[in-house]
Design a protein around this motif. Structure first.
Motif, PDB file in Angstrom:
ATOM      1  N   GLU A  79       0.830  -1.205   0.000  1.00 13.45           N
ATOM      2  CA  GLU A  79       0.000   0.000   0.000  1.00 13.45           C
ATOM      3  C   GLU A  79       0.866   1.258   0.000  1.00 13.45           C
ATOM      4  N   THR A  80       1.961   1.232   0.773  1.00 14.81           N
ATOM      5  CA  THR A  80       2.875   2.374   0.768  1.00 14.81           C
ATOM      6  C   THR A  80       3.568   2.502  -0.586  1.00 14.81           C
ATOM      7  N   LEU A  81       3.978   1.370  -1.160  1.00 16.52           N
ATOM      8  CA  LEU A  81       4.599   1.397  -2.490  1.00 16.52           C
ATOM      9  C   LEU A  81       3.642   1.958  -3.536  1.00 16.52           C
ATOM     10  N   LEU A  82       2.389   1.561  -3.459  1.00 17.04           N
ATOM     11  CA  LEU A  82       1.402   2.064  -4.414  1.00 17.04           C
ATOM     12  C   LEU A  82       1.250   3.577  -4.284  1.00 17.04           C
ATOM     13  N   ALA A  83       1.198   4.063  -3.058  1.00 14.83           N
ATOM     14  CA  ALA A  83       1.097   5.511  -2.842  1.00 14.83           C
ATOM     15  C   ALA A  83       2.320   6.221  -3.416  1.00 14.83           C
ATOM     16  N   LEU A  84       3.507   5.662  -3.199  1.00 15.07           N
ATOM     17  CA  LEU A  84       4.732   6.251  -3.754  1.00 15.07           C
ATOM     18  C   LEU A  84       4.724   6.201  -5.279  1.00 15.07           C
ATOM     19  N   ASP A  85       4.290   5.099  -5.820  1.00 11.43           N
ATOM     20  CA  ASP A  85       4.299   4.915  -7.267  1.00 11.43           C
ATOM     21  C   ASP A  85       3.401   5.934  -7.960  1.00 11.43           C
ATOM     22  N   ARG A  86       2.374   6.381  -7.295  1.00 13.08           N
ATOM     23  CA  ARG A  86       1.415   7.317  -7.881  1.00 13.08           C
ATOM     24  C   ARG A  86       1.864   8.783  -7.794  1.00 13.08           C
ATOM     25  N   LEU A  87       2.917   9.051  -7.030  1.00 20.08           N
ATOM     26  CA  LEU A  87       3.384  10.431  -6.877  1.00 20.08           C
ATOM     27  C   LEU A  87       4.213  10.868  -8.072  1.00 20.08           C
ATOM     28  N   ASP A  88       4.222  12.154  -8.311  1.00 20.01           N
ATOM     29  CA  ASP A  88       5.068  12.740  -9.341  1.00 20.01           C
ATOM     30  C   ASP A  88       6.418  13.130  -8.743  1.00 20.01           C
ATOM     31  N   GLU A  89       7.375  13.296  -9.599  1.00 16.87           N
ATOM     32  CA  GLU A  89       8.694  13.770  -9.174  1.00 16.87           C
ATOM     33  C   GLU A  89       8.534  15.084  -8.409  1.00 16.87           C
ATOM     34  N   GLY A  90       9.193  15.177  -7.252  1.00 16.03           N
ATOM     35  CA  GLY A  90       9.172  16.404  -6.468  1.00 16.03           C
ATOM     36  C   GLY A  90       7.973  16.557  -5.553  1.00 16.03           C
ATOM     37  N   ASP A  91       7.075  15.586  -5.515  1.00 17.48           N
ATOM     38  CA  ASP A  91       5.901  15.687  -4.647  1.00 17.48           C
ATOM     39  C   ASP A  91       6.360  15.769  -3.193  1.00 17.48           C
ATOM     40  N   GLU A  92       5.777  16.683  -2.448  1.00 12.07           N
ATOM     41  CA  GLU A  92       6.189  16.924  -1.057  1.00 12.07           C
ATOM     42  C   GLU A  92       5.906  15.744  -0.128  1.00 12.07           C
ATOM     43  N   ARG A  93       5.040  14.828  -0.520  1.00 13.59           N
ATOM     44  CA  ARG A  93       4.725  13.664   0.318  1.00 13.59           C
ATOM     45  C   ARG A  93       5.747  12.538   0.194  1.00 13.59           C
ATOM     46  N   THR A  94       6.653  12.636  -0.753  1.00 17.80           N
ATOM     47  CA  THR A  94       7.590  11.546  -1.025  1.00 17.80           C
ATOM     48  C   THR A  94       8.444  11.209   0.189  1.00 17.80           C
ATOM     49  N   ASP A  95       9.045  12.210   0.822  1.00 13.84           N
ATOM     50  CA  ASP A  95       9.923  11.943   1.968  1.00 13.84           C
ATOM     51  C   ASP A  95       9.188  11.209   3.082  1.00 13.84           C
ATOM     52  N   GLU A  96       7.982  11.653   3.368  1.00 12.93           N
ATOM     53  CA  GLU A  96       7.188  11.024   4.429  1.00 12.93           C
ATOM     54  C   GLU A  96       6.867   9.567   4.087  1.00 12.93           C
ATOM     55  N   GLY A 142      10.014 -12.888 -14.205  1.00 13.79           N
ATOM     56  CA  GLY A 142       8.619 -12.994 -14.600  1.00 13.79           C
ATOM     57  C   GLY A 142       7.617 -12.639 -13.533  1.00 13.79           C
ATOM     58  N   VAL A 143       8.048 -11.925 -12.507  1.00 12.62           N
ATOM     59  CA  VAL A 143       7.119 -11.539 -11.433  1.00 12.62           C
ATOM     60  C   VAL A 143       6.775 -10.054 -11.564  1.00 12.62           C
ATOM     61  N   PRO A 144       5.688  -9.629 -10.937  1.00 14.17           N
ATOM     62  CA  PRO A 144       5.285  -8.220 -11.017  1.00 14.17           C
ATOM     63  C   PRO A 144       6.385  -7.263 -10.542  1.00 14.17           C
ATOM     64  N   THR A 145       6.422  -6.099 -11.182  1.00  7.74           N
ATOM     65  CA  THR A 145       7.397  -5.066 -10.827  1.00  7.74           C
ATOM     66  C   THR A 145       6.730  -3.860 -10.172  1.00  7.74           C
ATOM     67  N   ARG A 146       5.440  -3.963  -9.955  1.00  8.19           N
ATOM     68  CA  ARG A 146       4.675  -2.902  -9.300  1.00  8.19           C
ATOM     69  C   ARG A 146       3.864  -3.531  -8.179  1.00  8.19           C
ATOM     70  N   PRO A 147       3.467  -2.727  -7.203  1.00  7.20           N
ATOM     71  CA  PRO A 147       2.655  -3.268  -6.110  1.00  7.20           C
ATOM     72  C   PRO A 147       1.224  -3.517  -6.559  1.00  7.20           C
ATOM     73  N   HIS A 148       0.671  -4.605  -6.074  1.00 10.11           N
ATOM     74  CA  HIS A 148      -0.725  -4.953  -6.351  1.00 10.11           C
ATOM     75  C   HIS A 148      -1.375  -5.384  -5.032  1.00 10.11           C
ATOM     76  N   PRO A 149      -1.675  -4.404  -4.156  1.00  9.74           N
ATOM     77  CA  PRO A 149      -2.171  -4.756  -2.818  1.00  9.74           C
ATOM     78  C   PRO A 149      -3.506  -5.492  -2.809  1.00  9.74           C
ATOM     79  N   HIS A 150      -4.275  -5.393  -3.874  1.00  7.37           N
ATOM     80  CA  HIS A 150      -5.591  -6.040  -3.886  1.00  7.37           C
ATOM     81  C   HIS A 150      -5.589  -7.347  -4.668  1.00  7.37           C
ATOM     82  N   ALA A 151      -4.431  -7.738  -5.169  1.00  5.53           N
ATOM     83  CA  ALA A 151      -4.319  -9.001  -5.900  1.00  5.53           C
ATOM     84  C   ALA A 151      -4.188 -10.152  -4.902  1.00  5.53           C
ATOM     85  N   PRO A 152      -4.453 -11.365  -5.341  1.00  5.02           N
ATOM     86  CA  PRO A 152      -4.255 -12.525  -4.460  1.00  5.02           C
ATOM     87  C   PRO A 152      -2.806 -12.577  -3.990  1.00  5.02           C
TER      88      PRO A 152
END
Length: 181
Positions: A79-96, A142-152
């Protein structure tokens, strides 16, 4: 490397990425490190969920309960990875979010390396760990390279969903020119 050595090596790689994030000189460099963290931790979690945890669940007396705890930790990280993945470069929430991710990962790694891995090493043969290590090394591509918190998060559903998610992730990675590791 046997499976547990390979996983510990992944842990050291992620620790280095956290150090790289702290020493990055620009938003662009920090974003590059975040993208590598997302990729490496997503791959690592998928390998554990697809191959390592099912083995532990079989050989540990209380495997279902313990693996459930690990999967809960994975969910928080995803879930944290997904939140990070959705941020843009320079977003102030990145450090947190990177600080939160580091705390989650450090706790998970500590528990795995101090309790889970020694217990698994004592429960299976050296040959099984070597064979699993070879399997993990091959499967990494061959495994996912992005977070999928709602996947099995466990077979058999993960075994079916994992390759589909991995193909989708790799396409997105190419289109977005994400770094490869």
């Amino acid at each position: 490397m046997d499976a547990l050595e390979l996983l510990a090596h992944d842990h050291r790689r992620v620790e280095q990425l956290f150090r790289d994030y702290r020493s990055a000189a620009s938003d662009r460099q920090r974003r590059g490190v975040v993208e590598l963290l997302v990729r490496e931790l997503s791959r690592h979690a998928a390998l554990e969920e697809m191959y390592v945890y099912p083995l532990a669940k079989q050989v540990f007396v209380d495997g279902g309960r313990e693996i459930g705890e690990h999967l809960g930790e994975h969910l928080a990280v995803k879930e944290t990875l997904l939140a990070l993945d959705r941020l843009d470069e320079g977003d102030e929430r990145t450090d947190e979010l990177v600080a939160r991710l580091r705390r989650e990962v450090e706790e998970h790694v500590r528990e795995e390396e101090e309790v889970f891995m020694p217990r698994l090493r004592a429960s299976v043969s050296r040959r099984e760990l070597d064979d699993l290590g070879r399997l993990l090394a091959q499967a990494r591509q061959g495994v996912p390279t992005r977070p999928h918190p709602h996947a099995p998060d466990h077979p058999p559903a993960l075994t079916l969903a994992g390759p589909v998610a991995a193909a989708y992730d790799r396409l997105r990675d190419r289109l977005q020119r994400r770094p490869r590791t």
